[in-house]
Scaffold this motif. Structure first.
Motif, mmCIF file in Angstrom:
data_model
loop_
_atom_site.group_PDB
_atom_site.id
_atom_site.type_symbol
_atom_site.label_atom_id
_atom_site.label_comp_id
_atom_site.label_asym_id
_atom_site.label_seq_id
_atom_site.Cartn_x
_atom_site.Cartn_y
_atom_site.Cartn_z
ATOM 1 N N LEU A 88 0.800 -1.222 0.000
ATOM 2 C CA LEU A 88 0.000 0.000 0.000
ATOM 3 C C LEU A 88 0.835 1.275 0.000
ATOM 4 N N GLN A 89 2.067 1.198 0.481
ATOM 5 C CA GLN A 89 2.895 2.392 0.593
ATOM 6 C C GLN A 89 3.042 3.155 -0.732
ATOM 7 N N PRO A 90 3.390 2.496 -1.841
ATOM 8 C CA PRO A 90 3.494 3.242 -3.110
ATOM 9 C C PRO A 90 2.160 3.846 -3.552
ATOM 10 N N LEU A 91 1.075 3.146 -3.280
ATOM 11 C CA LEU A 91 -0.248 3.654 -3.636
ATOM 12 C C LEU A 91 -0.544 4.940 -2.876
ATOM 13 N N VAL A 92 -0.264 4.933 -1.590
ATOM 14 C CA VAL A 92 -0.501 6.113 -0.761
ATOM 15 C C VAL A 92 0.424 7.258 -1.187
ATOM 16 N N GLU A 93 1.667 6.941 -1.498
ATOM 17 C CA GLU A 93 2.609 7.982 -1.928
ATOM 18 C C GLU A 93 2.159 8.642 -3.234
ATOM 19 N N ARG A 94 1.598 7.852 -4.142
ATOM 20 C CA ARG A 94 1.158 8.385 -5.437
ATOM 21 C C ARG A 94 -0.202 9.057 -5.359
ATOM 22 N N ARG A 95 -1.126 8.471 -4.589
ATOM 23 C CA ARG A 95 -2.514 8.928 -4.641
ATOM 24 C C ARG A 95 -3.068 9.444 -3.317
ATOM 25 N N GLY A 96 -2.290 9.429 -2.262
ATOM 26 C CA GLY A 96 -2.763 9.945 -0.975
ATOM 27 C C GLY A 96 -3.476 8.910 -0.134
ATOM 28 N N ARG A 97 -4.129 9.387 0.878
ATOM 29 C CA ARG A 97 -4.782 8.558 1.880
ATOM 30 C C ARG A 97 -5.853 7.647 1.279
ATOM 31 N N HIS A 98 -5.965 6.428 1.812
ATOM 32 C CA HIS A 98 -6.964 5.445 1.395
ATOM 33 C C HIS A 98 -7.592 4.806 2.627
ATOM 34 N N GLY A 99 -8.831 4.365 2.483
ATOM 35 C CA GLY A 99 -9.450 3.513 3.479
ATOM 36 C C GLY A 99 -9.116 2.072 3.144
ATOM 37 N N VAL A 100 -8.994 1.232 4.149
ATOM 38 C CA VAL A 100 -8.682 -0.185 3.927
ATOM 39 C C VAL A 100 -9.712 -1.033 4.653
ATOM 40 N N LEU A 101 -10.362 -1.913 3.917
ATOM 41 C CA LEU A 101 -11.272 -2.900 4.498
ATOM 42 C C LEU A 101 -10.507 -4.213 4.547
ATOM 43 N N LEU A 102 -10.095 -4.593 5.716
ATOM 44 C CA LEU A 102 -9.388 -5.859 5.922
ATOM 45 C C LEU A 102 -10.381 -6.796 6.592
ATOM 46 N N ASP A 103 -10.860 -7.785 5.856
ATOM 47 C CA ASP A 103 -12.014 -8.552 6.323
ATOM 48 C C ASP A 103 -11.832 -9.150 7.710
ATOM 49 N N TYR A 104 -10.655 -9.642 8.059
ATOM 50 C CA TYR A 104 -10.469 -10.233 9.380
ATOM 51 C C TYR A 104 -10.692 -9.202 10.482
ATOM 52 N N CYS A 105 -10.228 -8.001 10.294
ATOM 53 C CA CYS A 105 -10.370 -6.948 11.308
ATOM 54 C C CYS A 105 -11.735 -6.276 11.258
ATOM 55 N N SER A 106 -12.425 -6.347 10.130
ATOM 56 C CA SER A 106 -13.652 -5.589 9.929
ATOM 57 C C SER A 106 -14.928 -6.390 10.140
ATOM 58 N N ILE A 107 -14.819 -7.707 10.160
ATOM 59 C CA ILE A 107 -16.004 -8.564 10.249
ATOM 60 C C ILE A 107 -15.811 -9.569 11.383
ATOM 61 N N HIS A 108 -16.872 -9.761 12.205
ATOM 62 C CA HIS A 108 -16.794 -10.740 13.292
ATOM 63 C C HIS A 108 -16.366 -12.095 12.747
ATOM 64 N N GLN A 109 -15.477 -12.758 13.462
ATOM 65 C CA GLN A 109 -15.036 -14.102 13.104
ATOM 66 C C GLN A 109 -15.757 -15.106 13.998
ATOM 67 N N ARG A 110 -15.944 -16.304 13.494
ATOM 68 C CA ARG A 110 -16.661 -17.341 14.246
ATOM 69 C C ARG A 110 -15.700 -18.036 15.207
ATOM 70 N N CYS A 111 -15.530 -17.477 16.376
ATOM 71 C CA CYS A 111 -14.552 -18.003 17.330
ATOM 72 C C CYS A 111 -15.174 -18.320 18.685
ATOM 73 N N ARG A 112 -16.395 -18.852 18.686
ATOM 74 C CA ARG A 112 -17.057 -19.228 19.938
ATOM 75 C C ARG A 112 -17.637 -20.627 19.784
ATOM 76 N N ASP A 113 -17.689 -21.356 20.904
ATOM 77 C CA ASP A 113 -18.314 -22.678 20.862
ATOM 78 C C ASP A 113 -19.831 -22.528 20.975
ATOM 79 N N ALA A 114 -20.544 -23.646 20.946
ATOM 80 C CA ALA A 114 -22.004 -23.603 20.962
ATOM 81 C C ALA A 114 -22.555 -22.945 22.219
ATOM 82 N N ALA A 115 -21.798 -22.980 23.323
ATOM 83 C CA ALA A 115 -22.234 -22.361 24.572
ATOM 84 C C ALA A 115 -21.893 -20.872 24.623
ATOM 85 N N GLY A 116 -21.169 -20.376 23.627
ATOM 86 C CA GLY A 116 -20.819 -18.962 23.585
ATOM 87 C C GLY A 116 -19.467 -18.628 24.179
ATOM 88 N N ALA A 117 -18.736 -19.640 24.622
ATOM 89 C CA ALA A 117 -17.410 -19.395 25.197
ATOM 90 C C ALA A 117 -16.402 -19.121 24.080
#
Length: 105
Positions: A30-59
């Motif tokens: 992303l660094q060259p992109l930002v240097e050429r075109r300025g600030r960008h928003g980034v949607l990184l799916d792991y950080c942006s969307i809840h992951q399924r990391c709980r058992d059936a009891a919710g733990a």
């Protein structure tokens, strides 16, 4: 604000990027992109969307995948609703003509 959507494979069952190597690669890409075109928003799916990391009891689970590394464990009902909404919205982000999409391999 220009947006870059990023998706990548998980590097382990416990965490998508345990040593930060994918994030470092992304920053380098992303660094060259930002240097050429300025600030960008980034949607990184792991950080942006809840992951399924709980058992059936919710733990919270250490690993997000079952023993076969393919089955996922659940979310709280409220998290699942947000995840489904985010997945629907992600399709719009990924298909928008002004969005740049990056698949890190």
């Amino acid at each position: 604000l220009p947006v870059v959507c990023v998706s990548h494979a998980w590097l382990s069952a416990e965490h998508p990027d345990p040593r930060g190597s994918t994030l470092a690669s992304l920053a380098g890409a992303l660094q060259p992109l930002v240097e050429r075109r300025g600030r960008h928003g980034v949607l990184l799916d792991y950080c942006s969307i809840h992951q399924r990391c709980r058992d059936a009891a919710g733990a919270a689970q250490h690993a997000c995948f079952g023993p076969d590394h393919g089955s996922v464990v659940g979310l709280y009902a409220s998290e699942e609703a947000l995840r489904k909404a985010a997945e629907r919205a992600e399709v719009v982000w990924l298909s928008h003509p002004h969005t740049q999409v990056a698949l890190l391999a």
